[in-house]
Design a protein around this motif. Structure first.
Motif, PDB file in Angstrom:
ATOM      1  N   LEU A   1      31.109  38.249  48.746  1.00  0.00           N
ATOM      2  CA  LEU A   1      31.698  39.262  46.997  1.00  0.00           C
ATOM      3  C   LEU A   1      32.831  39.224  47.277  1.00  0.00           C
ATOM      4  O   LEU A   1      33.759  39.322  47.058  1.00  0.00           O
ATOM      5  CB  LEU A   1      30.558  39.491  47.087  1.00  0.00           C
ATOM      6  CG  LEU A   1      30.366  40.842  46.080  1.00  0.00           C
ATOM      7  CD1 LEU A   1      31.035  40.275  44.406  1.00  0.00           C
ATOM      8  CD2 LEU A   1      29.852  41.786  45.680  1.00  0.00           C
ATOM      9  N   LEU A   2      33.001  40.015  48.638  1.00  0.00           N
ATOM     10  CA  LEU A   2      34.351  40.891  49.233  1.00  0.00           C
ATOM     11  C   LEU A   2      35.266  39.856  49.450  1.00  0.00           C
ATOM     12  O   LEU A   2      36.733  40.412  48.852  1.00  0.00           O
ATOM     13  CB  LEU A   2      34.084  41.728  50.516  1.00  0.00           C
ATOM     14  CG  LEU A   2      33.464  42.583  50.650  1.00  0.00           C
ATOM     15  CD1 LEU A   2      32.986  43.172  51.966  1.00  0.00           C
ATOM     16  CD2 LEU A   2      33.125  43.972  49.548  1.00  0.00           C
ATOM     17  N   GLU A   3      35.096  39.034  49.813  1.00  0.00           N
ATOM     18  CA  GLU A   3      36.311  37.529  49.490  1.00  0.00           C
ATOM     19  C   GLU A   3      36.697  37.678  47.813  1.00  0.00           C
ATOM     20  O   GLU A   3      37.867  37.028  47.511  1.00  0.00           O
ATOM     21  CB  GLU A   3      36.283  36.660  50.466  1.00  0.00           C
ATOM     22  CG  GLU A   3      36.063  36.810  51.871  1.00  0.00           C
ATOM     23  CD  GLU A   3      35.848  35.134  52.503  1.00  0.00           C
ATOM     24  OE1 GLU A   3      35.691  34.338  52.097  1.00  0.00           O
ATOM     25  OE2 GLU A   3      35.701  35.665  53.911  1.00  0.00           O
ATOM     26  N   ALA A   4      36.111  36.984  47.119  1.00  0.00           N
ATOM     27  CA  ALA A   4      36.419  36.938  45.523  1.00  0.00           C
ATOM     28  C   ALA A   4      36.968  38.337  44.954  1.00  0.00           C
ATOM     29  O   ALA A   4      38.077  37.299  44.354  1.00  0.00           O
ATOM     30  CB  ALA A   4      35.060  36.567  44.929  1.00  0.00           C
ATOM     31  N   VAL A   5      36.970  39.291  45.259  1.00  0.00           N
ATOM     32  CA  VAL A   5      36.647  40.836  45.263  1.00  0.00           C
ATOM     33  C   VAL A   5      39.140  41.197  45.769  1.00  0.00           C
ATOM     34  O   VAL A   5      39.883  40.864  44.618  1.00  0.00           O
ATOM     35  CB  VAL A   5      36.418  41.655  45.105  1.00  0.00           C
ATOM     36  CG1 VAL A   5      37.544  42.834  44.662  1.00  0.00           C
ATOM     37  CG2 VAL A   5      35.454  42.037  44.786  1.00  0.00           C
ATOM     38  N   MET A   6      38.663  40.115  47.280  1.00  0.00           N
ATOM     39  CA  MET A   6      40.218  40.141  47.392  1.00  0.00           C
ATOM     40  C   MET A   6      41.003  39.485  47.019  1.00  0.00           C
ATOM     41  O   MET A   6      42.341  39.499  46.245  1.00  0.00           O
ATOM     42  CB  MET A   6      40.648  39.991  48.917  1.00  0.00           C
ATOM     43  CG  MET A   6      41.893  39.728  49.355  1.00  0.00           C
ATOM     44  SD  MET A   6      41.268  39.714  51.362  1.00  0.00           S
ATOM     45  CE  MET A   6      41.031  38.483  51.619  1.00  0.00           C
ATOM     46  N   HIS A   7      40.844  37.741  46.528  1.00  0.00           N
ATOM     47  CA  HIS A   7      41.026  36.921  46.252  1.00  0.00           C
ATOM     48  C   HIS A   7      41.753  37.440  44.252  1.00  0.00           C
ATOM     49  O   HIS A   7      42.494  37.544  44.211  1.00  0.00           O
ATOM     50  CB  HIS A   7      40.824  35.519  45.698  1.00  0.00           C
ATOM     51  CG  HIS A   7      40.541  34.880  47.352  1.00  0.00           C
ATOM     52  ND1 HIS A   7      41.535  34.826  48.024  1.00  0.00           N
ATOM     53  CD2 HIS A   7      39.538  34.786  48.172  1.00  0.00           C
ATOM     54  CE1 HIS A   7      41.393  33.878  48.828  1.00  0.00           C
ATOM     55  NE2 HIS A   7      40.066  34.395  49.408  1.00  0.00           N
TER      56      HIS A   7
END
Length: 132
Positions: free
Chosen positions: A121-127
Motif C-alpha cells: 500500500l505504501l509503495e502504491a501511494v509513493m508511485h
C-alpha cells in the motif's frame, strides 16, 4: 577589625506554647496529604496519558495542581508532565491521584499502533505521488 556578632533571640519567658493551657493536646497541621482517606493510589505508569476534564483549574487547586491542569489541555504522558513540572514520578503520582479522585483529570492507556502498514500500500501511494 572583627565582624559583627549576631545575638540570639530567646522566646519571651511568659509565652506558653499553643494548646498548653487548653487541657487538650493539639495535633500539628499536616502540610500535605500523601494519599486519600482510604490510602489507595492510582495505578499509573510513565506512559499513561492524562487529559484535563475542565478548561480552568478550580480556585481551591494548589499551584502544582493548577499548572498540571493547564498542561493537560492536550493529552500528555506522566513522564512528560513530570519533566515539565520538574517533579519526581512519586510526587506526580500523588498529585494525579488527588486530581483523579476529584475527577478533574482523566487517565487513559497510551495509543498503540496495532499493526504496521502494508508495504504494498505504501509503495502504491509513493508511485502515485511520483506520477503527479
Amino acid at each position: 577589625m572583627t565582624p559583627p556578632q549576631r545575638q540570639r533571640r530567646d522566646p519571651a519567658p511568659d509565652a506558653s506554647p499553643p494548646g498548653e493551657g487548653e487541657g487538650k493536646v493539639r495535633n500539628p497541621e499536616r502540610m500535605y496529604v500523601v494519599a486519600g482517606p482510604d490510602g489507595e493510589r492510582a495505578e499509573l505508569d510513565l506512559v499513561t496519558l492524562i487529559v484535563a476534564r475542565a478548561a480552568d483549574p478550580p480556585p481551591s487547586a494548589s499551584p502544582e495542581q493548577a499548572a498540571l491542569l493547564r498542561l493537560c489541555a492536550a493529552p500528555l504522558s506522566v513522564a512528560e508532565l513530570s519533566a515539565y513540572l520538574h517533579l519526581p514520578f512519586s510526587a506526580m503520582g500523588t498529585l494525579l491521584t488527588e486530581l483523579l479522585t476529584a475527577e478533574l483529570v482523566q487517565a487513559r492507556a497510551p495509543i498503540v499502533r496495532k499493526a504496521r502498514s502494508d508495504r504494498s500500500l505504501l509503495e502504491a501511494v509513493m508511485h502515485g505521488l511520483q506520477r503527479l
